[in-house]
Design an enzyme around this catalytic site. Structure first.
Site, PDB file in Angstrom:
ATOM      1  N   CYS A  65      -3.669   4.288   3.268  1.00 27.85           N
ATOM      2  CA  CYS A  65      -4.312   2.929   2.802  1.00 27.85           C
ATOM      3  C   CYS A  65      -3.233   2.344   1.718  1.00 27.85           C
ATOM      4  CB  CYS A  65      -5.648   3.261   2.293  1.00 27.85           C
ATOM      5  SG  CYS A  65      -6.755   1.757   2.742  1.00 27.85           S
TER       6      CYS A  65
ATOM      7  N   HIS B 175      -7.953   5.966   7.033  1.00 33.28           N
ATOM      8  CA  HIS B 175      -8.305   7.080   6.477  1.00 33.28           C
ATOM      9  C   HIS B 175      -8.296   8.360   7.406  1.00 33.28           C
ATOM     10  CE1 HIS B 175      -9.119   5.494   2.200  1.00 33.28           C
ATOM     11  NE2 HIS B 175      -9.200   4.420   2.714  1.00 33.28           N
TER      12      HIS B 175
ATOM     13  N   GLU C 181      -8.113  11.261   6.861  1.00 30.93           N
ATOM     14  CA  GLU C 181      -8.954  12.348   6.390  1.00 30.93           C
ATOM     15  C   GLU C 181     -10.193  12.527   6.773  1.00 30.93           C
ATOM     16  OE1 GLU C 181      -7.664   9.874   4.829  1.00 30.93           O
ATOM     17  OE2 GLU C 181      -8.931   9.288   2.988  1.00 30.93           O
TER      18      GLU C 181
HETATM   19  N1  GLN Z   1      -6.952  -1.548  -2.552  1.00 27.48           N
HETATM   20  C1  GLN Z   1      -6.599  -1.633  -1.125  1.00 27.48           C
HETATM   21  C2  GLN Z   1      -7.370  -2.601  -0.250  1.00 27.48           C
HETATM   22  O1  GLN Z   1      -8.353  -2.808  -0.426  1.00 27.48           O
HETATM   23  C3  GLN Z   1      -6.458  -0.306  -0.465  1.00 27.48           C
HETATM   24  C4  GLN Z   1      -7.796   0.484  -0.364  1.00 27.48           C
HETATM   25  C5  GLN Z   1      -7.584   2.015  -0.008  1.00 27.48           C
HETATM   26  O2  GLN Z   1      -6.395   2.522  -0.427  1.00 27.48           O
HETATM   27  N2  GLN Z   1      -8.619   2.473   0.451  1.00 27.48           N
HETATM   28  O3  GLN Z   1      -6.809  -2.985   0.860  1.00 27.48           O
END
Ligand code: GLN
Length: 546
Positions: free
Chosen positions: A382, A507, A509
Site C-alpha cells: 500500500c 493488503h 497480508e
Molecule cells: N495513505 C495511503 C492512502 O490512503 C496508503 C494507505 C495504506 O498504506 N493503507 O492511499
C-alpha cells in the site's frame, strides 16, 4: 437447519491474555472435530469501528472482504479457522447504540423509554444470533475485562441468551490469569477467584476456566480453583506460555478442551486429526534456513499494528522452510542516505509497511530507493508501493518534486486522489475498502506467485497511482503487473530489471492462511532466501580463492 450452539468467551484479571487466540484455537479444534463454526467479536468501545483509531490504541485494523474495518481478532479467526468473516462478525458498542438511536429517531419505540435493558441488550442479542441456524457452533468473544463498566450490557445479553437457549446449547468459557509470585515461590489463585466472582455478579457461571500461566499448575491448584470457582476440576484448564501462537490449539487439545466442550454441549464429533496443523507448527519451530527481512514502518515499537503482516511472514517462512528474522527499522530515522545503507546493510529483503500521514514517508522512499539500486528483494504494501513509485519518479524519471498528493501538491503527483475519493468529506469508513478484483499480467513476478488470471485482494486506502504519469513511468521500466479489470487502477507494480521488486496497492497480508500462506509473501521470502544463498555462495568462493 442445525440447532446452533453458542460458546461465550470472556476474560478476567487483565487484558492481553490472548482471548482472541484462545477463541480462534477452540474454533479450529471444533472445526477439525467436524462442525461448522464461526466466531464473533463484541467490542465494548463507543467508536463505530476501529478505522479511525490510532494503532497505538488499537493495534492493526483488520479489513474483511466486504470492506469492514474490524478488530484484529478477526484476523486470528480467519487464519486459524480458515473462515472468511464479514462486517457481521464484529460489533462495537458504538454500532449497537447507533442502531438503537436511529430506530428511536424513526419512531420505532414511540411511547417507550429507550433503555440499556431491554433495548440495547436486545440489539446485542440480535447481533449475537445473526447466524442462528447457519452454523453448528458460534463462538462469541466479549472484548474487555470482566468488571469493566462497558462490558456489562454484553454480559447481560450473554446471560439472557444462556437462559433462553438452555444449558445444552450454551457454554461459557472464562480466560483468567494465574500468576507465579517469585518471593512466595507459589502460583496464586486469588485473582482468578475474584474475576470469577465478578463474572457471577453478572449472572454468568463459567463452565470452563482457561488459566493462563507461566508455571505448570499442579492437580492441587486446579482442584483449589475448581472448588472456589464452582467449576468441574477437569474443566480447569492450564494454558501455558508456548513458543508460537500456532501451538495453542494442540496444547488445548492435549488438555482435552475440545472433548469437554463437546460433552457439555451434548455433541459427538469425529476424532481429532491435527497432523497437517502440527507439521506446519514444526516448520515454524525448526526450519532449515534463515532469512533477515528489514521491516520499515512507523510503529516499530508497537508490533500489534502490523499483526497480519507478521503472521503472513511467519506462514511464508513455514512454507519456504526458513526462519524469518525481522530487523525493525523506524522509517523516521531512515531519511538520510548514509543512515539508509547502515540500517539496511546485509538484509535479505526489505518490506515497507502501509501507513497514513507524512511522518516517516521520506524514510520509506529512501528504503525503496536502496532496494532498487542494490537489487535487494522488495515488497511494498500500500503506502510501501506508493513510496516505491514516488522514488522511481524522482530518481529514474527525473522528477525531483514527485510526491503523493497526500503529502504535497506538486507538478508531479504520481500518487493522487481519483474523482470518487475527491468527493469524500467524512473520515470513517470512506476509503477504498474490502476485496476488489485484480487482473494479473502473464510473464511477471506477480504471475509467478499467483499463477491465476484473476485474484481478489483487500484494500484500505484513498490514493491511487495517477494514470496521467503512467506512460512515462512505464517507459522508464516500471512494469504494471496487476490492474483493475477495466485497466484503470494500478494494483501491482514491479521493476523490470530487478531480482524481485513488487509493490501492491492492496493488503495481501489479510488473506494469508495456515498452512499454505499467501503467494506474494511466499515468493518474497523465497526471493530473499535465494538472494542470501547467492551471497553466501560468493563469499565461500572468495574465501576459498583467497
Ligand atoms: N495513505 C495511503 C492512502 O490512503 C496508503 C494507505 C495504506 O498504506 N493503507 O492511499
Amino acid at each position: 437447519m442445525p440447532v446452533t450452539k453458542y460458546i461465550f468467551i470472556t476474560g478476567g484479571v487483565l487484558s492481553s491474555l490472548g482471548k482472541g487466540i484462545a477463541t480462534a484455537s477452540l474454533g479450529l479444534l471444533l472445526k477439525l472435530r467436524g462442525f461448522s463454526v464461526t466466531a464473533l467479536k463484541f467490542d465494548p468501545y463507543i467508536n463505530v469501528d476501529p478505522g479511525t483509531m490510532n494503532p497505538y490504541q488499537h493495534g492493526e485494523v483488520y479489513v474483511t472482504d466486504d470492506g469492514a474495518e474490524t478488530d484484529l481478532d478477526l484476523g486470528h479467526y480467519e487464519r486459524f479457522m480458515g473462515i472468511t468473516t464479514s462486517r457481521l462478525n464484529n460489533t462495537t458498542a458504538g454500532q449497537v447504540y447507533y442502531e438503537v438511536i436511529q430506530r428511536e429517531r424513526k419512531g420505532y419505540y414511540l411511547g417507550k423509554t429507550v433503555q440499556v435493558i431491554p433495548h440495547i441488550t436486545d440489539e446485542i442479542k440480535r447481533r449475537m444470533t445473526i447466524f442462528d441456524g447457519q452454523y453448528d457452533i458460534v463462538l462469541i468473544e466479549i472484548g474487555g475485562t470482566v468488571g469493566d463498566i462497558e462490558s456489562l450490557p454484553f454480559l447481560e445479553a450473554a446471560r439472557q441468551l444462556c437462559l433462553e437457549r438452555g444449558s445444552q446449547n450454551t457454554l461459557t468459557l472464562h480466560l483468567t490469569y494465574v500468576p507465579y509470585v517469585r518471593s512466595a515461590e507459589e502460583v496464586k489463585t486469588k485473582p482468578t477467584q475474584h474475576s470469577v466472582k465478578a463474572l457471577m455478579e453478572s449472572g454468568i457461571r463459567p463452565d470452563i476456566l482457561l488459566c493462563r500461566t507461566e508455571q505448570r499448575l499442579s492437580r492441587e491448584i486446579r482442584s483449589k480453583i475448581a472448588l472456589f470457582c464452582n467449576v468441574d476440576e477437569e474443566a480447569v484448564i492450564e494454558a501455558l506460555d508456548v513458543e508460537t501462537i500456532y501451538e495453542v490449539p494442540h496444547m488445548f487439545a492435549r488438555r482435552g478442551l475440545d472433548t469437554i466442550v463437546l460433552r457439555k454441549l451434548g455433541l459427538q464429533g469425529k476424532p481429532l486429526r491435527m497432523e497437517r496443523w502440527n507439521r506446519f507448527v514444526q516448520r515454524i519451530k525448526n526450519p532449515r534456513y534463515e532469512v533477515t527481512i528489514a521491516f520499515v514502518g512507523k510503529y516499530t515499537q508497537y508490533r500489534d499494528s502490523y499483526k497480519s503482516i507478521l503472521e503472513a511472514l511467519t506462514h511464508a517462512g513455514a512454507v519456504a522452510n526458513a526462519r524469518v528474522h525481522i530487523r525493525w527499522i523506524s522509517a523516521e530515522e531512515l531519511s538520510l542516505d548514509g543512515v539508509v545503507s547502515n540500517a539496511l546493510e546485509g538484509v535479505d529483503g526489505i518490506l515497507v509497511a502501509p501507513g497514513f500521514g507524512s511522518r516517516g514517508v521520506e524514510g520509506k522512499i529512501a528504503a525503496a530507493g536502496y532496494a532498487r539500486r542494490q537489487n535487494i528483494p522488495y515488497l511494498g504494501i500500500c503506502l510501501g508501493m506508493q513510496c516505491a513509485i514516488i522514488e522511481f519518479a524522482r530518481n529514474v524519471c527525473g522528477w525531483p518534486d514527485a510526491h503523493s498528493a497526500e503529502f504535497a501538491r506538486t507538478a508531479h503527483n504520481v500518487i493522487d486522489l481519483l474523482p470518487e475519493q475527491r468527493k469524500v468529506k467524512q473520515k470513517g469508513g470512506t476509503m477504498r475498502l474490502g476485496a476488489y478484483p485484480c487482473v494479473i499480467r502473464k510473464g511477471t513476478k506477480a504471475w509467478e506467485a499467483y499463477r491465476q488470471e484473476l485474484v481478489y485482494e483487500r484494500h484500505r486506502h484513498r490514493y491511487e497511482v495517477n494514470p496521467d504519469f503512467l506512460p512515462t513511468l512505464q517507459q522508464h521500466g516500471l512494469l504494471v503487473s496487476g490492474t483493475s479489470p477495466d485497466g484503470r487502477l494500478v494494483e501491482i507494480a514491479e521493476l523490470r530489471h530487478h531480482r524481485w521488486f513488487v509493490g501492491v496497492q492492496f493488503h495481501p497480508e489479510f488473506k494469508s492462511r495456515v498452512p499454505e500462506g499467501h503467494p506474494l509473501f511466499v515468493h518474497f521470502v523465497r526471493a530473499a532466501l535465494r538472494y542470501r544463498q547467492q551471497r553466501q555462495a560468493i563469499a565461500t568462493e572468495v574465501a576459498q580463492g583467497a
